[in-house]
Design an enzyme around this catalytic site. Structure first.
Site, PDB file in Angstrom:
ATOM      1  N   ALA A  76       3.257   1.490   2.862  1.00  0.00           N
ATOM      2  CA  ALA A  76       4.427   0.610   2.683  1.00  0.00           C
ATOM      3  C   ALA A  76       5.473   1.296   1.801  1.00  0.00           C
ATOM      4  CB  ALA A  76       4.005  -0.719   2.059  1.00  0.00           C
ATOM      5  N   ARG A  86      12.064  -5.750   5.848  1.00  0.00           N
ATOM      6  CA  ARG A  86      12.645  -5.590   4.515  1.00  0.00           C
ATOM      7  C   ARG A  86      14.150  -5.834   4.508  1.00  0.00           C
ATOM      8  NH1 ARG A  86      13.253  -0.108   2.046  1.00  0.00           N
ATOM      9  NH2 ARG A  86      13.366  -0.278  -0.202  1.00  0.00           N
ATOM     10  N   CYS A 125       0.846  -1.198   0.000  1.00  0.00           N
ATOM     11  CA  CYS A 125       0.000   0.000   0.000  1.00  0.00           C
ATOM     12  C   CYS A 125       0.886   1.254   0.000  1.00  0.00           C
ATOM     13  CB  CYS A 125      -0.882  -0.004   1.228  1.00  0.00           C
ATOM     14  SG  CYS A 125       0.077   0.095   2.756  1.00  0.00           S
ATOM     15  N   HIS A 181       5.877   5.953  -2.739  1.00  0.00           N
ATOM     16  CA  HIS A 181       7.208   6.426  -3.147  1.00  0.00           C
ATOM     17  C   HIS A 181       7.116   7.892  -3.532  1.00  0.00           C
ATOM     18  CE1 HIS A 181       7.754   2.075  -4.847  1.00  0.00           C
ATOM     19  NE2 HIS A 181       8.024   2.110  -3.553  1.00  0.00           N
TER      20      HIS A 181
HETATM   21 FE1  CFM Z   1      12.752  -0.493  -6.050  1.00  0.00          FE
HETATM   22 FE2  CFM Z   1      12.052  -2.803  -6.166  1.00  0.00          FE
HETATM   23 FE3  CFM Z   1      10.791  -1.000  -4.609  1.00  0.00          FE
HETATM   24 FE4  CFM Z   1      13.319  -1.819  -4.040  1.00  0.00          FE
HETATM   25 FE5  CFM Z   1      12.276  -3.634  -2.285  1.00  0.00          FE
HETATM   26 FE6  CFM Z   1      11.060  -4.625  -4.438  1.00  0.00          FE
HETATM   27 FE7  CFM Z   1       9.734  -2.855  -2.942  1.00  0.00          FE
HETATM   28 MO1  CFM Z   1      10.247  -5.229  -2.073  1.00  0.00          MO
HETATM   29  S1  CFM Z   1      14.035  -2.248  -5.950  1.00  0.00           S
HETATM   30  S2  CFM Z   1      12.418   0.089  -3.994  1.00  0.00           S
HETATM   31  S3  CFM Z   1      14.199  -2.613  -2.237  1.00  0.00           S
HETATM   32  S4  CFM Z   1      10.817  -1.207  -6.691  1.00  0.00           S
HETATM   33  S5  CFM Z   1      12.256  -5.583  -2.984  1.00  0.00           S
HETATM   34  S6  CFM Z   1      11.581  -4.811  -6.636  1.00  0.00           S
HETATM   35  S7  CFM Z   1       9.035  -4.569  -3.855  1.00  0.00           S
HETATM   36  S8  CFM Z   1      10.609  -3.193  -1.090  1.00  0.00           S
HETATM   37  S9  CFM Z   1       8.950  -0.908  -3.405  1.00  0.00           S
HETATM   38  C1  HCA Z   2       6.510  -3.997   0.816  1.00  0.00           C
HETATM   39  C2  HCA Z   2       7.890  -4.446   1.202  1.00  0.00           C
HETATM   40  C3  HCA Z   2       8.380  -5.649   0.479  1.00  0.00           C
HETATM   41  C4  HCA Z   2       7.570  -6.884   0.806  1.00  0.00           C
HETATM   42  C5  HCA Z   2       8.270  -8.133   0.424  1.00  0.00           C
HETATM   43  C6  HCA Z   2       7.498  -9.396   0.232  1.00  0.00           C
HETATM   44  C7  HCA Z   2       9.861  -5.862   0.854  1.00  0.00           C
HETATM   45  O1  HCA Z   2       6.042  -4.236  -0.291  1.00  0.00           O
HETATM   46  O2  HCA Z   2       5.887  -3.369   1.620  1.00  0.00           O
HETATM   47  O3  HCA Z   2       6.327  -9.385  -0.144  1.00  0.00           O
HETATM   48  O4  HCA Z   2       8.131 -10.418   0.411  1.00  0.00           O
HETATM   49  O5  HCA Z   2      10.682  -5.925  -0.022  1.00  0.00           O
HETATM   50  O6  HCA Z   2      10.131  -5.975   2.048  1.00  0.00           O
HETATM   51  O7  HCA Z   2       8.322  -5.410  -0.921  1.00  0.00           O
END
Ligand code: CFM
Ligand code: HCA
Length: 534
Positions: free
Chosen positions: A58, A89, A55, A187
């Site tokens: 997150a 994370r 969400c 983001h």
């Molecule tokens: Fe970029 Fe990602 Fe993301 Fe990421 Fe992550 Fe991710 Fe995420 Mo989980 S590189 S920042 S460190 S888009 S693993 S593929 S989903 S937290 S929002």
């Molecule tokens: C997020 C964080 C997450 C979740 C990872 C997962 C991460 O989406 O809020 O589903 O295993 O990287 O910690 O993407």
């Protein structure tokens, strides 16, 4: 078995007609003979479908703000959102100043029913006082969870009052979970806030060292940014700020002095890269430090950007030394992995970044996709003249960027940019659709039904995704690697990271565990239940 249009259709036939039509737009079979393949992305998940998405909270508190270590991140809301975003994370940090790493704390207003009924502003203000008194952070953020928006607490006003009272940078983020269609909206909210209220607040006018850079969209999962920085420092770069892995308020407020911004995860941070370019004239370069070839290419492009003979020479020296070491270490793992296949489904950029590393150890990606990426992540950045407006940006106003007076570097940067336009693609990169092999499948916002069906049909040797679906393939007798938090391992970035990854993936194949698991379809009928004979 490879998936063709007929098989795909059969899988999607389980959906009601309207859902089938919708999901079909999010799935494509790669065909390079077509000039342009379009995929629908960044739209609302069909209600009732089991998605892996997160969400807005997150994306804001969990992803972008959360890793900043010398700040306390207050979660305003009932306790669950704070608890479940508490270091799961695996974004690592070590304090620069003694005691100034607050990531190990879980700080929340823990709203109760009475706060929902009577409002939680006073409780939040008291909490800020307590945080300042007890923890003494360098700055504070406040992130709102869903109920805060619903009851109308004015967290911006609370933050402004507290900032005046304590003389500390205290900023509030209205990142209620329900905003936008995924964490991507979060983001954007976090980026806007950091850009307006943190970056550029420092008083530096000049970079502190030669070749000063920022690394944007790198979150130090499992220690990734430490491995990248090791190599960058050896070549002679000075990393001013990492946004935001192992990052800090202190580094970030002077991030405007960097000469170049590297963009590792385009999805989560392209907004800031663009805003820094507009405001301070700092160009950005898309890099990828996942995989050996990608790392070498990124290092070479950086050296080319600065154009200094010594830097180029040093870059080649470091690459040669690292390669000699890495190639030797990778060899036994490549033997184990050769000829295998994988699925690579992650959030917004790893679904793409990890394919190169898989290929280097001999594993082909037959299906890939993103949970919440936008069309530019699939189709590349400068090939989208007619892109629809982002579902996210409809809800979140763009930051009005006022060019900063400190555009002193603009002239230099732009001259270099013009000169290098054809050599290195500054502010440009290829999307997933352009790089996957023909016949492979690209799936946006893949859900649990599709995960099971595609595994059953395509039978990958390993599945890579996150915690929400990891155990589905396990029960089907297939190993799974989390590409979000790396399952307690890492780093996976850079040269040493590639070796760690190859070792972990090889272990998934060689563990005797799989001898004890019988995939259900091997000895049971696929239909659930039994039919009684009359
Ligand atoms: Fe970029 Fe990602 Fe993301 Fe990421 Fe992550 Fe991710 Fe995420 Mo989980 S590189 S920042 S460190 S888009 S693993 S593929 S989903 S937290 S929002
Ligand atoms: C997020 C964080 C997450 C979740 C990872 C997962 C991460 O989406 O809020 O589903 O295993 O990287 O910690 O993407």
């Amino acid at each position: 078995m490879a998936v063709n249009e007929r098989v795909l259709d059969e899988i999607l036939n389980s959906y009601p007609a309207k859902v089938k039509r919708t999901r079909k737009k999010h799935i494509l079979l790669r065909d390079s003979s077509l000039a342009h393949q379009e995929i629908e992305a960044n739209t609302r998940t069909v209600p009732g479908i089991m998605t892996n998405r997160g969400c807005a909270f997150a994306g804001c508190k969990g992803v972008v703000l959360g890793p900043l270590k010398d700040m306390v991140h207050i979660v305003h809301g009932p306790i669950g959102c704070a608890y479940y975003s508490w270091l799961t994370r695996r974004n690592k940090a070590i304090p620069k100043e003694p005691g100034k790493n607050y990531l190990t704390y879980c700080v929340s207003t823990d709203m109760q029913e009475s706060d929902i009924v009577f409002g939680g502003e006073k409780k939040l203000a008291r909490m800020i006082d307590e945080v300042v008194e007890v923890l003494k952070p360098n700055a504070i953020t406040i992130s709102a969870t869903c109920p805060v928006g619903l009851i109308g607490d004015d967290i911006q006003a609370v933050a402004r009052a507290a900032q005046q009272k304590h003389g500390l940078n205290i900023t509030a983020y209205n990142c209620e979970g329900y905003k936008g269609v995924s964490q991507s909206a979060g983001h954007h909210i976090a980026n806007n806030g950091l850009m307006e209220l943190v970056v550029g607040q420092g008083d530096w006018e000049e970079p502190p060292a030669k070749y000063t850079i920022n690394m944007l969209g790198e979150y130090n999962i499992g220690g990734d940014s430490w491995e990248i920085e090791r190599v960058l420092n050896e070549i002679g770069y000075h990393v001013q700020a990492v946004m935001t892995g192992n990052g800090s308020y202190e580094d970030l407020k002077n991030a405007h002095v960097a000469e170049l911004n590297l963009v590792q995860c385009h999805r989560s941070i392209n907004y800031i890269a663009d805003m820094l370019e507009k405001k301070y004239g700092t160009p950005w370069l898309k890099v990828n430090f996942i995989g050996i070839r990608a790392t070498c290419e990124s290092l070479r492009n950086m050296a080319l950007y600065f154009g200094d003979e010594d830097l180029i020479k040093k870059t080649e020296e470091v690459i040669a030394r690292e390669l000699a070491e890495t190639e030797r270490q990778l060899e036994p793992y490549q033997k184990i992995c050769a000829g295998k296949t994988t699925f690579c489904f992650v959030g917004g950029s790893r679904g793409h970044h990890y394919q190169g590393l898989y290929e280097e150890i001999g594993i082909e990606t037959t299906l890939a996709g993103y949970e919440f990426a936008h069309r530019d992540d699939y189709e590349g950045r400068d090939v989208l003249p007619n892109i629809k407006p982002d579902a996210d940006s409809k809800n979140i106003p763009e930051l009005h960027v006022v060019p900063d007076e400190r555009r002193y570097r603009l002239k230099l940067s732009n001259e270099r940019t013009e000169e290098l336009k054809d050599k290195i693609p500054l502010s440009h990169y290829k999307g997933m659709n352009m790089t996957m092999k023909d016949g492979s499948l690209i799936v946006d916002d893949m859900n649990h039904y599709e995960t099971e069906e595609f595994i059953r049909t395509m039978k990958p040797d390993i599945f890579s995704s996150g915690i929400k679906d990891k155990y589905v393939p396990h029960k089907m007798g297939i190993p799974a690697k989390q590409l979000h938090n790396y399952d307690y391992s890492g780093p996976y970035a850079g040269f040493k990271g590639a070796v760690n990854f190859a070792r972990d993936i090889s272990m998934s194949f060689t563990t005797p565990t799989w001898n004890f698991i019988e995939p259900p379809w091997k000895n049971k009928p696929l239909l659930e239940g039994t039919i009684e004979k009359p």
